[in-house]
Design a protein around this motif. Sequence first.
Motif, PDB file in Angstrom:
ATOM      1  N   UNK A  89      35.994  62.925  56.820  1.00  0.00           N
ATOM      2  CA  UNK A  89      35.690  64.205  57.380  1.00  0.00           C
ATOM      3  C   UNK A  89      34.765  63.980  58.819  1.00  0.00           C
ATOM      4  N   UNK A  90      35.420  63.428  59.624  1.00  0.00           N
ATOM      5  CA  UNK A  90      34.845  62.862  60.899  1.00  0.00           C
ATOM      6  C   UNK A  90      36.127  62.923  61.730  1.00  0.00           C
ATOM      7  N   UNK A  91      35.831  63.324  63.286  1.00  0.00           N
ATOM      8  CA  UNK A  91      36.664  63.305  64.029  1.00  0.00           C
ATOM      9  C   UNK A  91      36.610  62.165  65.201  1.00  0.00           C
ATOM     10  N   UNK A  92      37.375  61.002  65.165  1.00  0.00           N
ATOM     11  CA  UNK A  92      37.325  59.943  66.072  1.00  0.00           C
ATOM     12  C   UNK A  92      37.493  60.310  67.470  1.00  0.00           C
ATOM     13  N   UNK A  93      36.636  60.307  68.706  1.00  0.00           N
ATOM     14  CA  UNK A  93      36.490  60.430  69.858  1.00  0.00           C
ATOM     15  C   UNK A  93      36.355  59.076  70.695  1.00  0.00           C
ATOM     16  N   UNK A  94      37.371  58.777  71.524  1.00  0.00           N
ATOM     17  CA  UNK A  94      36.953  57.802  72.290  1.00  0.00           C
ATOM     18  C   UNK A  94      35.879  58.115  73.541  1.00  0.00           C
TER      19      UNK A  94
ATOM     20  N   UNK B 246      45.620  56.614  67.974  1.00  0.00           N
ATOM     21  CA  UNK B 246      44.343  56.586  67.175  1.00  0.00           C
ATOM     22  C   UNK B 246      43.427  55.393  67.872  1.00  0.00           C
ATOM     23  N   UNK B 247      42.178  55.476  68.110  1.00  0.00           N
ATOM     24  CA  UNK B 247      41.294  54.324  68.633  1.00  0.00           C
ATOM     25  C   UNK B 247      41.313  53.366  67.592  1.00  0.00           C
ATOM     26  N   UNK B 248      41.040  52.040  67.980  1.00  0.00           N
ATOM     27  CA  UNK B 248      40.969  50.829  66.941  1.00  0.00           C
ATOM     28  C   UNK B 248      39.461  50.468  66.930  1.00  0.00           C
ATOM     29  N   UNK B 249      39.047  50.187  65.844  1.00  0.00           N
ATOM     30  CA  UNK B 249      37.680  49.733  65.452  1.00  0.00           C
ATOM     31  C   UNK B 249      37.400  48.667  66.403  1.00  0.00           C
ATOM     32  N   UNK B 250      38.412  47.452  66.927  1.00  0.00           N
ATOM     33  CA  UNK B 250      38.164  46.434  67.679  1.00  0.00           C
ATOM     34  C   UNK B 250      39.128  46.440  68.783  1.00  0.00           C
TER      35      UNK B 250
ATOM     36  N   UNK C 220      36.109  51.535  72.462  1.00  0.00           N
ATOM     37  CA  UNK C 220      35.013  52.124  71.730  1.00  0.00           C
ATOM     38  C   UNK C 220      35.326  53.635  71.357  1.00  0.00           C
ATOM     39  N   UNK C 221      34.966  54.021  70.358  1.00  0.00           N
ATOM     40  CA  UNK C 221      34.848  55.385  69.940  1.00  0.00           C
ATOM     41  C   UNK C 221      33.696  55.705  69.203  1.00  0.00           C
ATOM     42  N   UNK C 222      33.301  57.126  68.823  1.00  0.00           N
ATOM     43  CA  UNK C 222      32.302  57.550  68.072  1.00  0.00           C
ATOM     44  C   UNK C 222      33.039  58.747  67.325  1.00  0.00           C
ATOM     45  N   UNK C 223      32.326  59.067  65.989  1.00  0.00           N
ATOM     46  CA  UNK C 223      32.787  60.057  64.962  1.00  0.00           C
ATOM     47  C   UNK C 223      31.990  61.119  65.126  1.00  0.00           C
TER      48      UNK C 223
END
Length: 257
Positions: free
Chosen positions: A35-40, A148-152, A156-159
């Motif tokens: 329940x969160x949107x990843x945004x670069x 989709x953004x990658x965690x590595x 960088x992105x934020x939810x």
Amino acid sequence: MATTSPSETSPVPSGTLPQQDTIRLLLERSARPNRAVPIRREFLQQGPKGAPAPGPLHDLVRRSRTRALDLYLLVSAVTSSRDFDVTEWAATWARSVGDHGEKSGQTTVSRAWKVLTDLKLIERRRGREGKTTVIKLREDGSGTPYTPPRSSGGDPYFPLPYEYWDHGLNESLSLPGKAMLLITLSQRKERFPLPQGRMPNWYGISADTAGRGLTELQDKGVLAHVDDERFATLSTRTGWASRPVYSLLAPFTPRGL
């Protein structure tokens, strides 16, 4: 930039689904387990660390495009499948931003899509049954296809938590408040300073707009001024000055910390 108040909503006609119920159904359909949107972070800021440049957000703030930002965040939330597109009636999107007028809703949504298309954040195509298909593009405004953004790997992105909509902040926050919420979420730290004088260079947002947004987030119980830190500077006679340190409050505390 002119002062921007929270989005005005039109009266809900009898038999028409209200704004927040429309949003709830859209978010449920997204089926995101966290329940969160990843945004670069590129949506807010681009360029190397020593020479940052504003991202597309600053254009939306500068032009007071509140509803375009509202629709962009919702599209980002619901386009979570293979093609990162969503097909819906204009009336559905209009209700999601509080415009329940049959004609005004069409105009509101059409104008917002044009803004987002011009910024190369989305593409539009004619869908089935008179609907419109919206395809999400990369957040940097380059017009490249979304992935989709990658965690590595330097991506960088934020939810953006769904509580943003659950708590009605999409209705109650002004455009400066919404912009500063995204910026504070992007810090990904438990405590952080946000010097207002740096906002124009870092994010393309005026110090005054940033200050209004930060104050609003504190008034809404989203952000807290938890400390002050001293820093060396040549702008004072003593060589020292202080600035506030902030912390996001639950449920907006960065996840994973």
